[in-house]
Motif scaffolding. Structure first.
Motif, PDB file in Angstrom:
ATOM      1  N   THR A  31       0.850  -1.203   0.000  1.00 20.45           N
ATOM      2  CA  THR A  31       0.000   0.000   0.000  1.00 20.45           C
ATOM      3  C   THR A  31       0.885   1.254   0.000  1.00 20.45           C
ATOM      4  N   GLY A  32       2.064   1.173   0.660  1.00 16.00           N
ATOM      5  CA  GLY A  32       2.982   2.313   0.656  1.00 16.00           C
ATOM      6  C   GLY A  32       3.433   2.652  -0.758  1.00 16.00           C
ATOM      7  N   LEU A  35       0.573   4.179  -2.739  1.00 17.73           N
ATOM      8  CA  LEU A  35       0.315   5.573  -2.336  1.00 17.73           C
ATOM      9  C   LEU A  35       1.418   6.504  -2.834  1.00 17.73           C
ATOM     10  N   ARG A  36       2.681   6.062  -2.736  1.00 20.65           N
ATOM     11  CA  ARG A  36       3.785   6.920  -3.218  1.00 20.65           C
ATOM     12  C   ARG A  36       3.656   7.185  -4.711  1.00 20.65           C
ATOM     13  N   MET A  53       1.081  11.089   4.830  1.00 18.66           N
ATOM     14  CA  MET A  53       2.306  10.316   4.629  1.00 18.66           C
ATOM     15  C   MET A  53       3.539  11.114   5.049  1.00 18.66           C
ATOM     16  N   ASP A  57       1.954   9.853   9.488  1.00 20.02           N
ATOM     17  CA  ASP A  57       0.664   9.360  10.009  1.00 20.02           C
ATOM     18  C   ASP A  57       0.080   8.347   9.039  1.00 20.02           C
ATOM     19  N   VAL A  59      -2.791   6.881   6.569  1.00 24.07           N
ATOM     20  CA  VAL A  59      -3.830   7.367   5.661  1.00 24.07           C
ATOM     21  C   VAL A  59      -5.155   6.755   6.172  1.00 24.07           C
ATOM     22  N   ILE A  64      -7.767   3.370   2.214  1.00 29.96           N
ATOM     23  CA  ILE A  64      -6.955   2.160   2.016  1.00 29.96           C
ATOM     24  C   ILE A  64      -7.853   0.998   1.576  1.00 29.96           C
ATOM     25  N   GLY A  85       2.598  -4.091   4.315  1.00 25.54           N
ATOM     26  CA  GLY A  85       2.169  -2.787   4.845  1.00 25.54           C
ATOM     27  C   GLY A  85       0.661  -2.649   4.936  1.00 25.54           C
ATOM     28  N   ARG A  88      -2.910  -2.319   8.544  1.00 21.24           N
ATOM     29  CA  ARG A  88      -2.077  -1.517   9.442  1.00 21.24           C
ATOM     30  C   ARG A  88      -2.842  -1.133  10.711  1.00 21.24           C
ATOM     31  N   GLN A  92      -8.811  -2.122   9.594  1.00 20.73           N
ATOM     32  CA  GLN A  92      -8.404  -2.653   8.277  1.00 20.73           C
ATOM     33  C   GLN A  92      -8.375  -4.179   8.300  1.00 20.73           C
ATOM     34  N   ARG A 162      13.328   8.996   1.296  1.00 21.31           N
ATOM     35  CA  ARG A 162      11.887   9.263   1.288  1.00 21.31           C
ATOM     36  C   ARG A 162      11.536  10.461   2.167  1.00 21.31           C
ATOM     37  N   ARG A 173       6.340   7.601  12.865  1.00 20.27           N
ATOM     38  CA  ARG A 173       5.903   6.332  12.263  1.00 20.27           C
ATOM     39  C   ARG A 173       6.051   5.177  13.257  1.00 20.27           C
TER      40      ARG A 173
HETATM   41  P1  AMP Z   1       5.259   2.102   3.970  1.00 20.50           P
HETATM   42  O1  AMP Z   1       5.990   2.229   2.682  1.00 20.50           O
HETATM   43  O2  AMP Z   1       4.531   0.796   4.088  1.00 20.50           O
HETATM   44  O3  AMP Z   1       6.135   2.391   5.165  1.00 20.50           O
HETATM   45  O4  AMP Z   1       4.107   3.217   3.961  1.00 20.50           O
HETATM   46  C1  AMP Z   1       4.434   4.591   3.868  1.00 20.50           C
HETATM   47  C2  AMP Z   1       3.277   5.433   4.378  1.00 20.50           C
HETATM   48  O5  AMP Z   1       2.106   5.179   3.584  1.00 20.50           O
HETATM   49  C3  AMP Z   1       2.840   5.152   5.802  1.00 20.50           C
HETATM   50  O6  AMP Z   1       3.625   5.846   6.771  1.00 20.50           O
HETATM   51  C4  AMP Z   1       1.392   5.643   5.772  1.00 20.50           C
HETATM   52  O7  AMP Z   1       1.329   7.051   5.789  1.00 20.50           O
HETATM   53  C5  AMP Z   1       0.937   5.194   4.392  1.00 20.50           C
HETATM   54  N1  AMP Z   1       0.374   3.809   4.411  1.00 20.50           N
HETATM   55  C6  AMP Z   1       0.872   2.694   3.792  1.00 20.50           C
HETATM   56  N2  AMP Z   1       0.101   1.629   4.013  1.00 20.50           N
HETATM   57  C7  AMP Z   1      -0.922   2.062   4.797  1.00 20.50           C
HETATM   58  C8  AMP Z   1      -2.049   1.420   5.390  1.00 20.50           C
HETATM   59  N3  AMP Z   1      -2.290   0.095   5.211  1.00 20.50           N
HETATM   60  N4  AMP Z   1      -2.893   2.183   6.144  1.00 20.50           N
HETATM   61  C9  AMP Z   1      -2.680   3.505   6.330  1.00 20.50           C
HETATM   62  N5  AMP Z   1      -1.628   4.165   5.820  1.00 20.50           N
HETATM   63  C10 AMP Z   1      -0.745   3.460   5.054  1.00 20.50           C
END
Ligand code: AMP
Length: 215
Positions: A31-32, A35-36, A53, A57, A59, A64, A85, A88, A92, A162, A173
Motif C-alpha cells: 500500500t505504501g 500511495l507513493r 504520509m 501518520d 492514511v 486504504i 504494509g 495496518r 483494516q 523518502r 511512524r
Molecule cells: P510504507 O511504505 O509501508 O512504510 O508506507 C508509507 C506510508 O504510507 C505510511 O507511513 C502511511 O502514511 C501510508 N500507508 C501505507 N500503508 C498504509 C495502510 N495500510 N494504512 C494507512 N496508511 C498506510
C-alpha cells in the motif's frame, strides 16, 4: 502463496516481499508503494494521502480499503499475493477478513517480522529508495548502496531519501506502529494465523517463510 507481512517500519517487509515474489510468481502488494506512486503522479488519491504520509501518520482506513478492494480482485492476484504494509490497523484487518471471506480466499499465514528497535532505527536512517514510481527498489547506503552517482541499479533513476524518512517522521511512524499496528499481532494470534520470525537478515527470513509454507 497468500501471506500478510507484519512488522514495524524498517523491519524489512518490502525486501522480504520482493524476494518472495521470485519464488512462485505471487505478487507483492505494498500500500505504501501504491500511495507513493499516486502522490508522484498527483492523482486524487495522491492529493488526499500526501500530508498524512509526509507527517508519518496513517492514511484513513476508508481510503486504504477502497484501494485494496479493487487491487485484490485484479487478475495477477490469482497466483497468490504478499501483503506488505497492509493491514495496518484493527479496522483494516476486520475489513480485510470480510473481503477475503467474500472473495473465498484463504490466507496461508501472517508472518510477523520481529526486529530489535536499534536495528530498525539504523535501517530507516540509512535506507534510500528509487524515485521511479514503477520501480521503488530499496537500497541502504551502508550495506547495499546504489550505483555511482546515486542511480538505481535496475532502472537508472535517482535514488533518494523518502520524505517520511526524516528523524521526526521516523519517530512518528514508530509511535504510530506501536499504537495502531502492533495490536494486529494479538488479532492474528487469536485468528490462529500468526507466525513469528526473528528477522535480522532478509534472506534468512525468506528461507524460513518458504520452509513454513511447505510445512
Ligand atoms: P510504507 O511504505 O509501508 O512504510 O508506507 C508509507 C506510508 O504510507 C505510511 O507511513 C502511511 O502514511 C501510508 N500507508 C501505507 N500503508 C498504509 C495502510 N495500510 N494504512 C494507512 N496508511 C498506510
Amino acid at each position: 502463496m497468500r501471506i500478510i507481512l507484519l512488522g514495524a517500519p524498517g523491519a524489512g517487509k518490502g525486501t522480504v516481499a520482493k524476494l518472495l515474489t521470485e519464488f512462485d510468481g505471487s505478487v507483492q502488494i505494498s500500500t505504501g508503494d501504491i500511495l507513493r506512486s499516486a502522490v508522484k503522479e498527483g492523482t486524487e488519491l495522491g492529493k488526499k494521502a500526501k500530508e498524512y504520509m509526509n507527517r508519518g501518520d496513517l492514511v484513513p482506513d476508508a481510503l486504504i480499503m477502497q484501494i485494496m478492494e479493487v487491487r485484490l480482485q485484479e487478475p495477477d492476484c490469482k497466483k497468490g499475493f504478499i501483503l506488505d504494509g497492509f493491514p495496518r490497523t484493527i479496522p483494516q484487518a476486520e475489513e480485510l477478513k470480510k473481503l477475503l471471506d467474500k472473495l473465498k480466499i484463504k490466507m496461508d499465514f501472517v508472518a510477523n517480522l520481529d526486529v530489535p528497535r536499534d536495528v530498525i532505527l539504523d535501517r530507516l536512517t540509512t535506507r534510500r529508495t528509487c524515485s521511479n514510481s514503477s520501480c521503488q527498489e530499496i537500497y541502504n547506503i551502508k550495506s547495499n548502496p546504489p550505483a555511482n552517482g546515486g542511480k538505481c541499479k535496475k532502472c537508472g533513476s535517482p535514488v533518494v531519501q523518502r520524505a517520511d524518512e526524516t528523524e521526526e517522521a521516523i519517530s512518528n511512524r514508530l509511535e504510530t506502529y506501536n499504537q495502531k499496528t502492533a495490536p494486529l499481532i494479538g488479532f492474528y494470534e487469536k485468528e490462529g494465523l500468526l507466525k513469528n520470525f526473528l528477522s535480522l537478515s532478509s534472506k534468512d527470513t525468506v528461507a524460513e517463510i518458504k520452509k513454513a509454507l511447505k510445512g
